[in-house]
Design a protein around this motif. Structure first.
Motif, PDB file in Angstrom:
ATOM      1  N   PHE B 140     -33.406  -3.491 -10.903  1.00  0.00           N
ATOM      2  CA  PHE B 140     -32.784  -2.359 -11.594  1.00  0.00           C
ATOM      3  C   PHE B 140     -32.085  -1.479 -10.570  1.00  0.00           C
ATOM      4  O   PHE B 140     -32.328  -1.582  -9.376  1.00  0.00           O
ATOM      5  CB  PHE B 140     -33.822  -1.551 -12.390  1.00  0.00           C
ATOM      6  CG  PHE B 140     -34.765  -0.754 -11.516  1.00  0.00           C
ATOM      7  CD1 PHE B 140     -35.860  -1.362 -10.930  1.00  0.00           C
ATOM      8  CD2 PHE B 140     -34.545   0.598 -11.272  1.00  0.00           C
ATOM      9  CE1 PHE B 140     -36.734  -0.634 -10.117  1.00  0.00           C
ATOM     10  CE2 PHE B 140     -35.410   1.329 -10.463  1.00  0.00           C
ATOM     11  CZ  PHE B 140     -36.509   0.707  -9.889  1.00  0.00           C
ATOM     12  N   LYS B 141     -31.198  -0.621 -11.075  1.00  0.00           N
ATOM     13  CA  LYS B 141     -30.519   0.315 -10.187  1.00  0.00           C
ATOM     14  C   LYS B 141     -30.683   1.722 -10.734  1.00  0.00           C
ATOM     15  O   LYS B 141     -30.968   1.915 -11.923  1.00  0.00           O
ATOM     16  CB  LYS B 141     -29.042  -0.047 -10.040  1.00  0.00           C
ATOM     17  CG  LYS B 141     -28.258   0.073 -11.326  1.00  0.00           C
ATOM     18  CD  LYS B 141     -26.787  -0.229 -11.106  1.00  0.00           C
ATOM     19  CE  LYS B 141     -25.974  -0.027 -12.367  1.00  0.00           C
ATOM     20  NZ  LYS B 141     -26.451  -0.738 -13.560  1.00  0.00           N
ATOM     21  N   GLY B 143     -29.251   6.074  -9.920  1.00  0.00           N
ATOM     22  CA  GLY B 143     -28.347   6.936  -9.165  1.00  0.00           C
ATOM     23  C   GLY B 143     -26.943   6.361  -9.170  1.00  0.00           C
ATOM     24  O   GLY B 143     -26.557   5.639 -10.080  1.00  0.00           O
ATOM     25  N   LYS B 148     -22.612  14.385  -6.575  1.00  0.00           N
ATOM     26  CA  LYS B 148     -22.945  15.203  -7.736  1.00  0.00           C
ATOM     27  C   LYS B 148     -23.162  14.297  -8.937  1.00  0.00           C
ATOM     28  O   LYS B 148     -22.209  13.760  -9.489  1.00  0.00           O
ATOM     29  CB  LYS B 148     -21.801  16.171  -7.989  1.00  0.00           C
ATOM     30  CG  LYS B 148     -22.269  17.536  -8.420  1.00  0.00           C
ATOM     31  CD  LYS B 148     -21.151  18.507  -8.328  1.00  0.00           C
ATOM     32  CE  LYS B 148     -21.399  19.721  -9.173  1.00  0.00           C
ATOM     33  NZ  LYS B 148     -20.184  20.530  -9.265  1.00  0.00           N
ATOM     34  N   ASN B 149     -24.405  14.120  -9.305  1.00  0.00           N
ATOM     35  CA  ASN B 149     -24.721  13.140 -10.339  1.00  0.00           C
ATOM     36  C   ASN B 149     -26.029  13.513 -11.010  1.00  0.00           C
ATOM     37  O   ASN B 149     -27.061  13.606 -10.355  1.00  0.00           O
ATOM     38  CB  ASN B 149     -24.847  11.748  -9.693  1.00  0.00           C
ATOM     39  CG  ASN B 149     -25.263  10.682 -10.689  1.00  0.00           C
ATOM     40  OD1 ASN B 149     -25.197  10.890 -11.899  1.00  0.00           O
ATOM     41  ND2 ASN B 149     -25.687   9.547 -10.173  1.00  0.00           N
ATOM     42  N   VAL B 150     -25.983  13.774 -12.302  1.00  0.00           N
ATOM     43  CA  VAL B 150     -27.226  14.069 -13.030  1.00  0.00           C
ATOM     44  C   VAL B 150     -27.388  13.106 -14.211  1.00  0.00           C
ATOM     45  O   VAL B 150     -27.951  13.456 -15.237  1.00  0.00           O
ATOM     46  CB  VAL B 150     -27.293  15.541 -13.510  1.00  0.00           C
ATOM     47  CG1 VAL B 150     -27.348  16.479 -12.326  1.00  0.00           C
ATOM     48  CG2 VAL B 150     -26.112  15.903 -14.411  1.00  0.00           C
ATOM     49  N   THR B 151     -26.863  11.887 -14.048  1.00  0.00           N
ATOM     50  CA  THR B 151     -26.913  10.910 -15.137  1.00  0.00           C
ATOM     51  C   THR B 151     -28.230  10.143 -15.103  1.00  0.00           C
ATOM     52  O   THR B 151     -28.428   9.276 -14.259  1.00  0.00           O
ATOM     53  CB  THR B 151     -25.734   9.925 -15.020  1.00  0.00           C
ATOM     54  OG1 THR B 151     -24.562  10.635 -14.610  1.00  0.00           O
ATOM     55  CG2 THR B 151     -25.464   9.246 -16.346  1.00  0.00           C
ATOM     56  N   GLY B 152     -29.128  10.471 -15.994  1.00  0.00           N
ATOM     57  CA  GLY B 152     -30.437   9.809 -16.016  1.00  0.00           C
ATOM     58  C   GLY B 152     -31.395  10.459 -15.036  1.00  0.00           C
ATOM     59  O   GLY B 152     -31.040  11.399 -14.315  1.00  0.00           O
ATOM     60  N   TYR B 153     -32.621   9.959 -15.036  1.00  0.00           N
ATOM     61  CA  TYR B 153     -33.614  10.540 -14.122  1.00  0.00           C
ATOM     62  C   TYR B 153     -33.193  10.322 -12.673  1.00  0.00           C
ATOM     63  O   TYR B 153     -32.574   9.316 -12.338  1.00  0.00           O
ATOM     64  CB  TYR B 153     -34.979   9.883 -14.338  1.00  0.00           C
ATOM     65  CG  TYR B 153     -35.596  10.158 -15.679  1.00  0.00           C
ATOM     66  CD1 TYR B 153     -35.558  11.428 -16.239  1.00  0.00           C
ATOM     67  CD2 TYR B 153     -36.224   9.151 -16.390  1.00  0.00           C
ATOM     68  CE1 TYR B 153     -36.116  11.681 -17.481  1.00  0.00           C
ATOM     69  CE2 TYR B 153     -36.786   9.385 -17.631  1.00  0.00           C
ATOM     70  CZ  TYR B 153     -36.730  10.652 -18.176  1.00  0.00           C
ATOM     71  OH  TYR B 153     -37.281  10.897 -19.392  1.00  0.00           O
ATOM     72  N   ASP B 154     -33.574  11.264 -11.830  1.00  0.00           N
ATOM     73  CA  ASP B 154     -33.207  11.214 -10.417  1.00  0.00           C
ATOM     74  C   ASP B 154     -34.210  10.318  -9.674  1.00  0.00           C
ATOM     75  O   ASP B 154     -35.028  10.795  -8.879  1.00  0.00           O
ATOM     76  CB  ASP B 154     -33.188  12.636  -9.847  1.00  0.00           C
ATOM     77  CG  ASP B 154     -32.469  12.709  -8.517  1.00  0.00           C
ATOM     78  OD1 ASP B 154     -32.167  11.640  -7.946  1.00  0.00           O
ATOM     79  OD2 ASP B 154     -32.210  13.836  -8.052  1.00  0.00           O
ATOM     80  N   LEU B 155     -34.141   9.023  -9.960  1.00  0.00           N
ATOM     81  CA  LEU B 155     -35.089   8.100  -9.329  1.00  0.00           C
ATOM     82  C   LEU B 155     -34.901   7.988  -7.807  1.00  0.00           C
ATOM     83  O   LEU B 155     -35.860   7.680  -7.102  1.00  0.00           O
ATOM     84  CB  LEU B 155     -35.026   6.719  -9.985  1.00  0.00           C
ATOM     85  CG  LEU B 155     -35.377   6.682 -11.478  1.00  0.00           C
ATOM     86  CD1 LEU B 155     -35.395   5.237 -11.985  1.00  0.00           C
ATOM     87  CD2 LEU B 155     -36.722   7.340 -11.755  1.00  0.00           C
ATOM     88  N   LYS B 157     -34.802  10.342  -5.752  1.00  0.00           N
ATOM     89  CA  LYS B 157     -35.758  11.283  -5.166  1.00  0.00           C
ATOM     90  C   LYS B 157     -37.139  10.627  -5.088  1.00  0.00           C
ATOM     91  O   LYS B 157     -37.857  10.755  -4.104  1.00  0.00           O
ATOM     92  CB  LYS B 157     -35.852  12.562  -6.003  1.00  0.00           C
ATOM     93  CG  LYS B 157     -34.579  13.380  -6.047  1.00  0.00           C
ATOM     94  CD  LYS B 157     -34.382  14.203  -4.799  1.00  0.00           C
ATOM     95  CE  LYS B 157     -33.078  14.984  -4.859  1.00  0.00           C
ATOM     96  NZ  LYS B 157     -31.875  14.137  -4.986  1.00  0.00           N
ATOM     97  N   LEU B 158     -37.478   9.938  -6.165  1.00  0.00           N
ATOM     98  CA  LEU B 158     -38.792   9.309  -6.227  1.00  0.00           C
ATOM     99  C   LEU B 158     -38.896   8.155  -5.227  1.00  0.00           C
ATOM    100  O   LEU B 158     -39.957   7.889  -4.655  1.00  0.00           O
ATOM    101  CB  LEU B 158     -39.017   8.801  -7.655  1.00  0.00           C
ATOM    102  CG  LEU B 158     -40.410   8.308  -8.014  1.00  0.00           C
ATOM    103  CD1 LEU B 158     -41.432   9.421  -7.852  1.00  0.00           C
ATOM    104  CD2 LEU B 158     -40.419   7.789  -9.447  1.00  0.00           C
TER     105      LEU B 158
END
Lengths: 494, 380
Positions: B140-141, B143, B148-155, B157-158
């Motif tokens: 899976f991918k 980000g 500047k990107n807030v599309t979907g969860y910020d994985l 960071k995780l």
């Protein structure tokens, strides 16, 4: 826009549920039909829906109590700050509680020694800066709604703003949050230290659009206020030249605090609205702000002007005073309002693209404007490639909304095609929900929904937002795909 | 011990999908000493996934396969006058003196960052997107390739700091930053810790935009260092102003010496006696002095104006006491290089609710616990 089916058992119990909520949050429940109208949309006003009830807690304990109650009674929850979302993130559900955090608006601790502030979620973005500016500090992210929008909402949406080119988005300026989980438990990720221990759950929940938990406290990083700032107003004969100038400035290692481009349509609109004195002969204007020590600001301003001239700038004017700088910004900040005067309705898109695709994308948006028969004004955070095409339409005209939405979807499709993303700072919400498959495969989305299940196994927190399909969580946190199909597989994919 | 060395993402998918037992996921394995040992029979080594697959200097972004050596990335970026903004060092050498410098995937997975982190952010702030294979063997991918990107969860960071416990990262997309045209390091020598940390905090709260604020108490005369980077004119002006105000009688180091000291602060391994136990504590900066006084390290260095402390101990030290001290002061501590046979908590102990949530997040990616089980937390 299809939302999750209403739960008849919740609607049937409405009176009893409201009574119970009133016991949990005395004087904090709005349930009268006419009063609910005030809450029926956020700043994406094309979609409206009255909630089951609005609950306005005053403390984190009340938030926990409401969540615990909703969880045990299988009632959906939509968290809301000030309701300024442009993507419908706080659009209510007819069978859901709208949980408004605006009464939790106290600044709990200003700790200048550790350069941070601890605040309740309902404190406004600008309220934080107001509380610390006398001491020479500020909170950097500055969404254009900063006078109204709340820090809790900023965390949920990972809000940006004009100055995030240099200072980052909300996520880069947070030190900690307290989050109430669906079962009412509160957890803390981070605090006043630079990072949190364990997995970066702080990073994960920031920008999760109210789908993972409810923010009950926020610790933000404060920055020292730059001693000086200067804005440059540059006129270009073409939007491509303006875009190239931005790319060249960044490639030279200059990091302006902000770089914004407006096209002629937007310039004309703001001139008619508030007359900031922008050059009218230009096809595009660039506003670049530089901040720091005066000698450095002046040096960088000369560099930017040199690069602008090399890209064929028609005129370049630097602010001579703070008042003059504010005058230059006035038009940019009024762009949405000005466009709103030209057309009865407006859709503001928010894709981000690699900077060098700017000319191609802008040319194509111009062509599409003709194809769809709807005018578009372009304002954008050029430094980070974040576009805000403003599509103008009239919701009263038959088919206009539909065309505007299709135009918007076509713009975002183009953004993704050139290597960009659907949303740079406004969030997916309901607005871009059904476009998610443009960027993500079924597995990508199922993986994200599995994360949702880890936090919200009952799918009660803000369902219907972000993901184009509703998931049922199964054991192990995975998402259940019924008979190999996504539950909303019959929805048209734009 | 079986070692699987996939050369392609497809082979990573197969390796994980077909795994009959848990895997130890690594890049070159340089940081295997960091975290709890993963007790398994099979290693999934990603060093074979190597190479920069996209680099657009004008966009300041690149994509590299996870096993690409960190040094190779730095070399590719340096050719275009760019660098990694978060300044990761080759900290794998803390455990393997003279070993290799590790991979970009390992650097991200262990959230390594150097002194510029104070100004430019950590690995999490520079990771724009990634591709990975989860514990179900699904690629899976998350980000993207824009900042500047807030599309979907910020994985992303995780992913940064997940130590291979959630998924095997196969490819990363990161920001690059232009190298500063000029850098100056101001040094104060022989300051008492409390005074030194006070000065660093004052600089941090000043508008002089420092890009590194460290205090070295690792042997010899303590040194308090302030790094300024940017265009030469501005750096000179900021240095002059600082020397007149907050950092009176600071000496300007020769460029080479300043660069060498900051490189050492990023690499860490040359700063501390290899025999010592090493901890990293993250505390509110104003509590840094309380922390060092309370735990009494034999050598230490403060990064980020005291916000991050690297603490060395002659003996194994008492892990429970270290964790408690950091927690009491509003922060947390991690055991970075442990003594022989030390099995205590490496990562900061979590409260019940956060631990339960951490387990559920793990299960969301790796329900059968195939990837680095127990590396961070015992049952996670």
């Amino acid at each position: 826009m299809r939302m999750p089916d209403l739960d008849p058992s919740v609607l049937a119990r409405r009176a009893a549920l409201i009574d119970a909520l009133r016991r949990l949050v005395p004087d904090g429940v709005v349930a009268e039909d006419d009063a609910l109208v005030a809450y029926d949309s956020d700043a994406l006003t094309a979609y409206r829906q009255k909630p089951l009830a609005v609950v306005l807690p005053r403390s984190a304990d009340e938030v926990s109590a409401v969540l615990r109650f909703c969880s045990s009674n299988n009632v959906k929850i939509v968290p809301r700050g000030a309701g300024t979302s442009l993507s419908g993130g706080a659009l209510p559900l007819g069978d859901g509680v709208l949980l408004g955090l605006s009464r939790m608006n106290k600044i709990l601790d200003v700790d200048l020694e550790n350069r941070c502030a601890v605040v309740q979620p309902g404190v406004t973005n600008l309220g934080i800066t107001r509380a610390v500016e006398a001491n020479g500090f500020y909170y950097a992210p500055d969404p254009s709604s900063q006078i109204a929008c709340t820090i809790g909402g900023n965390v949920a949406e990972n809000s940006g703003g004009i100055h995030c080119l240099k200072y980052g988005l909300t996520t880069n300026n947070l030190l900690g949050v307290e989050l109430a989980l669906l079962d009412g438990t509160r957890v803390r990720f981070g605090g006043k230290a630079l990072d949190a221990g364990g997995l970066d759950l702080l990073g994960l929940v920031t920008g999760s659009e109210g789908l993972l938990g409810v923010v009950t406290e926020v610790t933000v990083r404060l920055r020292p206020k730059p001693p000086s700032a200067k804005a440059l107003l540059v006129a270009f004969p073409s939007i491509e030249a303006a875009g190239q100038c931005v790319a060249d400035v960044i490639a030279e290692g200059i990091v302006p605090a902000a770089m914004e481009i407006m096209d002629r349509f937007a310039v004309d609109a703001v001139e008619a609205y508030c007359a900031p004195g922008y050059p009218r002969e230009a096809a595009a204007i660039l506003i670049a702000e530089l901040d720091g020590m005066e000698v450095e600001v002046e040096g960088a301003a000369r560099e930017v002007e040199r690069i602008a001239r090399a890209n064929g700038a028609l005129a370049c004017e630097g602010s001579a005073s703070d008042a003059d700088r504010e005058r230059i910004w006035l038009g940019r900040k009024a762009a949405f309002a000005a466009a709103g005067r030209i057309a009865p309705d407006m859709l503001c898109m928010d894709g981000t693209i690699p900077r060098r695709a700017l000319p191609r994308v802008l040319t194509r948006i111009g062509e599409m404007s003709k194809e769809f028969g709807l005018p578009v004004a372009n304002v954008f955070h050029a430094g980070d490639g974040n576009l805000h095409p403003l599509i103008m339409f009239d919701v009263m005209k038959d088919g206009d909304l539909d065309r505007a939405e299709k135009f918007g979807a076509a713009i975002l499709t183009l953004c993704v095609e050139v290597g960009g993303v659907l949303t740079g700072e406004h969030g997916v919400g309901v607005e871009k929900r059904d476009l998610m498959p443009l960027m993500f495969s079924e597995i990508d989305l199922a993986q994200q929904q599995a994360v949702k299940c880890a936090f919200d196994p009952q799918s009660l927190l803000n369902p219907g937002k972000v993901f184009p399909s509703l998931s049922a969580c199964v054991e192990g946190g995975a998402m259940h795909v019924h008979q190999g199909r996504l539950p909303f597989a019959n929805l048209p994919r734009l | 011990m079986q070692i699987l060395k996939p050369d392609t993402e497809e082979q990573v998918v197969e390796a994980i999908r077909d795994a009959k037992a848990p895997l130890s996921v690594e890049g070159q394995g340089t940081k295997q000493g960091f975290g709890h040992p993963v007790e398994v029979d099979t290693v999934l080594r990603l060093a074979g996934l190597s190479g920069v697959t996209m680099y657009e200097p004008d966009e300041m972004v690149f994509t590299a396969k996870a096993g690409t050596p960190l040094a190779e990335i730095e070399g590719v970026l340096a050719e275009k006058g760019q660098c990694l903004g978060f300044e990761p060092g080759e900290i794998g050498k803390l455990w393997n003196e003279g070993g290799s410098g590790g991979t970009i995937g390992g650097t991200v997975a262990a959230a390594i960052a150097g002194p510029r982190r104070f100004a430019a952010g950590a690995a999490r702030d520079h990771l724009l997107g990634f591709t990975a294979v989860n514990g179900r063997g699904e690629r899976f991918k998350a980000g993207g390739r824009v900042v500047k990107n807030v599309t979907g969860y910020d994985l992303p960071k995780l992913a940064a700091g997940s130590f291979g416990t959630l998924f095997a990262i196969t490819e990363v997309t990161l920001r690059a930053l232009p190298r500063a045209q000029a850098a100056t390091v101001l040094a104060l020598e022989g300051k008492e810790p409390a005074a030194a940390l006070r000065i660093l905090r004052a600089v941090a709260a000043s508008p002089f935009e420092p890009s590194g604020l460290i205090h070295l108490a690792t042997g010899g005369t303590p040194r308090t260092l302030i790094r300024l980077e940017g265009h030469s004119e501005g750096v000179a002006a900021r240095a002059a102003e600082l020397s007149k105000t907050i950092a009176k009688d600071a000496r300007r180091l020769e460029a080479d010496e300043g660069a060498r000291l900051f490189r050492a602060a990023a690499d860490l391994h040359t700063l501390f006696d290899p025999e010592t136990t090493l901890w990293r504590a993250s505390v509110p900066p104003a509590r840094a002095h309380d922390m060092t006084t309370r735990v009494q390290p034999v050598a230490w260095f403060a990064d980020a104006a005291g916000g991050i402390l690297w603490l060395a101990f002659r003996n194994a030290s008492d892990p429970a006491a270290l964790h408690a001290a950091a927690r009491d002061l509003g922060g947390h501590a991690t055991l970075v290089r442990k003594g022989p046979a030390q099995t205590d908590d490496v990562f900061p102990p979590l409260d019940t609710a956060t631990l339960a949530l951490t387990s559920r997040v793990k299960a969301a990616f790796d329900p059968a616990r195939r990837l680095n089980p127990g590396r961070m937390y015992k049952d996670v």
